[in-house]
Design a protein around this motif. Sequence first.
Motif, short mmCIF file in Angstrom:
data_model
loop_
_atom_site.label_atom_id
_atom_site.label_comp_id
_atom_site.label_asym_id
_atom_site.label_seq_id
_atom_site.Cartn_x
_atom_site.Cartn_y
_atom_site.Cartn_z
N GLU A 1 0.83 -1.19 0.00
CA GLU A 1 0.00 0.00 0.00
C GLU A 1 0.86 1.24 0.00
OE1 GLU A 1 -1.82 1.18 3.95
OE2 GLU A 1 -1.38 -0.92 4.38
N LYS A 2 0.28 2.34 -0.40
CA LYS A 2 0.93 3.63 -0.24
C LYS A 2 0.36 4.26 1.02
CE LYS A 2 2.53 4.95 -4.78
NZ LYS A 2 2.62 6.06 -5.77
N GLN A 3 1.25 4.77 1.84
CA GLN A 3 0.82 5.24 3.15
C GLN A 3 1.42 6.60 3.41
OE1 GLN A 3 2.01 3.37 7.18
NE2 GLN A 3 0.12 2.35 6.64
N GLU A 4 0.62 7.62 3.31
CA GLU A 4 1.10 8.96 3.60
C GLU A 4 1.27 9.12 5.10
OE1 GLU A 4 -1.05 12.18 1.91
OE2 GLU A 4 -1.80 10.93 0.28
N SER B 1 -3.80 -2.85 -0.93
CA SER B 1 -4.80 -2.15 -0.13
C SER B 1 -4.29 -0.75 0.15
CB SER B 1 -5.07 -2.90 1.18
OG SER B 1 -3.88 -2.96 1.96
N GLY B 2 -5.07 -0.04 0.90
CA GLY B 2 -4.63 1.30 1.26
C GLY B 2 -5.79 2.21 1.57
N PRO B 3 -5.54 3.22 2.38
CA PRO B 3 -6.60 4.16 2.72
C PRO B 3 -6.95 5.08 1.56
CG PRO B 3 -4.51 4.88 3.65
CD PRO B 3 -4.26 3.54 3.03
N VAL B 4 -8.19 5.54 1.55
CA VAL B 4 -8.67 6.47 0.53
C VAL B 4 -8.87 7.83 1.18
CG1 VAL B 4 -10.53 7.00 -1.08
CG2 VAL B 4 -9.80 4.62 -0.74
N LYS B 5 -8.25 8.85 0.61
CA LYS B 5 -8.36 10.19 1.18
C LYS B 5 -9.78 10.70 1.13
CE LYS B 5 -4.11 12.90 1.00
NZ LYS B 5 -3.45 14.05 0.34
N THR B 6 -10.18 11.36 2.20
CA THR B 6 -11.47 12.03 2.23
C THR B 6 -11.35 13.19 3.22
OG1 THR B 6 -13.86 11.71 2.53
CG2 THR B 6 -12.40 10.54 4.06
N HIS C 1 -9.15 9.59 6.38
CA HIS C 1 -9.13 8.53 5.39
C HIS C 1 -10.26 7.54 5.64
CE1 HIS C 1 -4.99 10.04 5.09
NE2 HIS C 1 -4.95 9.48 3.89
N LYS C 2 -10.64 6.85 4.58
CA LYS C 2 -11.52 5.70 4.68
C LYS C 2 -10.74 4.49 4.17
CE LYS C 2 -15.89 6.05 3.71
NZ LYS C 2 -17.16 6.29 2.97
N ARG C 3 -10.94 3.36 4.82
CA ARG C 3 -10.26 2.15 4.40
C ARG C 3 -11.30 1.15 3.92
NH1 ARG C 3 -5.26 0.00 4.97
NH2 ARG C 3 -4.58 1.75 6.26
N PRO C 4 -11.40 0.96 2.61
CA PRO C 4 -12.39 0.02 2.07
C PRO C 4 -12.17 -1.40 2.59
CG PRO C 4 -11.48 1.41 0.34
CD PRO C 4 -10.63 1.63 1.55
N SER D 1 -21.18 1.18 5.07
CA SER D 1 -20.14 2.11 4.65
C SER D 1 -18.80 1.76 5.28
CB SER D 1 -20.54 3.54 5.05
OG SER D 1 -20.69 3.63 6.47
N ASP D 2 -17.74 2.14 4.59
CA ASP D 2 -16.39 1.86 5.07
C ASP D 2 -16.07 2.74 6.29
OD1 ASP D 2 -15.92 0.07 2.95
OD2 ASP D 2 -15.47 1.76 1.61
#
Length: 336
Positions: free
Chosen positions: A117-120, A228-233, A255-258, A265-266
Amino acid sequence: MRLKLFRLFALMGFALAAAGGAAAQSPATATPGVSAEPRNINDWLMRMHEASRNRAYVGTFVVSSGGVMSSARIWHVCDGTQQLEKVETLTGAPRTVFRHNDKVVTFLPDQKVVRTEKQESLGLFPQLLKSTDSHIADFYTVRQEGSERVAGLESDIVALIPRDTMRFGYRVWAEQKKGMVIKLQTLDADGKVLEQAAFSELQLDAPVKLDKLAQMMTKVDGYRVEKSGPVKTTASAEGWVLKTPVPGFQSMGCHKRPLAGRARSDPMQWVFSDGLASVSIFVESFDAQRHLKESRMSLGATQSLTRRVDAYWLTVMGEVPMTTLGLFADGLERRK
């Protein structure tokens, strides 16, 4: 305890996103027992961070928290623009984590699984110190507490003392020559040690090769690779707001993690930091089968509380006093 181990690496300056250098005053130049000027806190913290990220080293890292001990072996190297490290757990289930800048690859030998994953960075002190609105000195003071030998290295001891009751204090052992942190304690209001992290053995300027570690990251034969990885929100986009800000804590990301197979919802994670301590707010759909009762828990420096908010389940977790978590929980409001 695995997550605890990696969180402390981050706090001590390891595995963080690159930050620019800063001219810094060594704490050794201060008068023992006398608080440093508040404007020097940021310089000292940046010195600590830069010393950790710019050196090649190999060491064994031990965390003691809540009567539980965890340890890991860490290899770290930097070529000026690239950060690469390998962290191999020595306790619990086998796990090896590689971090190459923002790319994270986790090997789980027992499951024959590799997760990428990419992890900021969600932002501990390096990002805050570089911002124009850094207020760390408003909430912590610095005090010299002598020197001591740790892992064979002479180290200066510095206390970071909170100015209020909303955060814990820290005692830091920094190697004298360049300021790399080799031991860290988290302290409650009475000075009691809640958690300790330290190198039990450390080789500085070790012959760690970046290309060799990078090759090891790609050896996935025989493993199932999962991406995998978190989705910015943003919290507002998810319908949430913190109606009353908690003094000193800034939003560092949301972030949201699917999660596969979820009908609802995630889950969302909203992260705050005062530059040293961090707090995460987790929000997910309420599930009567899993979310049985509200609770408050403590494990070393980590505190957590859970509660139901209408159709949602809220978990607030962080390395701060329970009363501070309560402020976050009470201030969270649904607007959508």
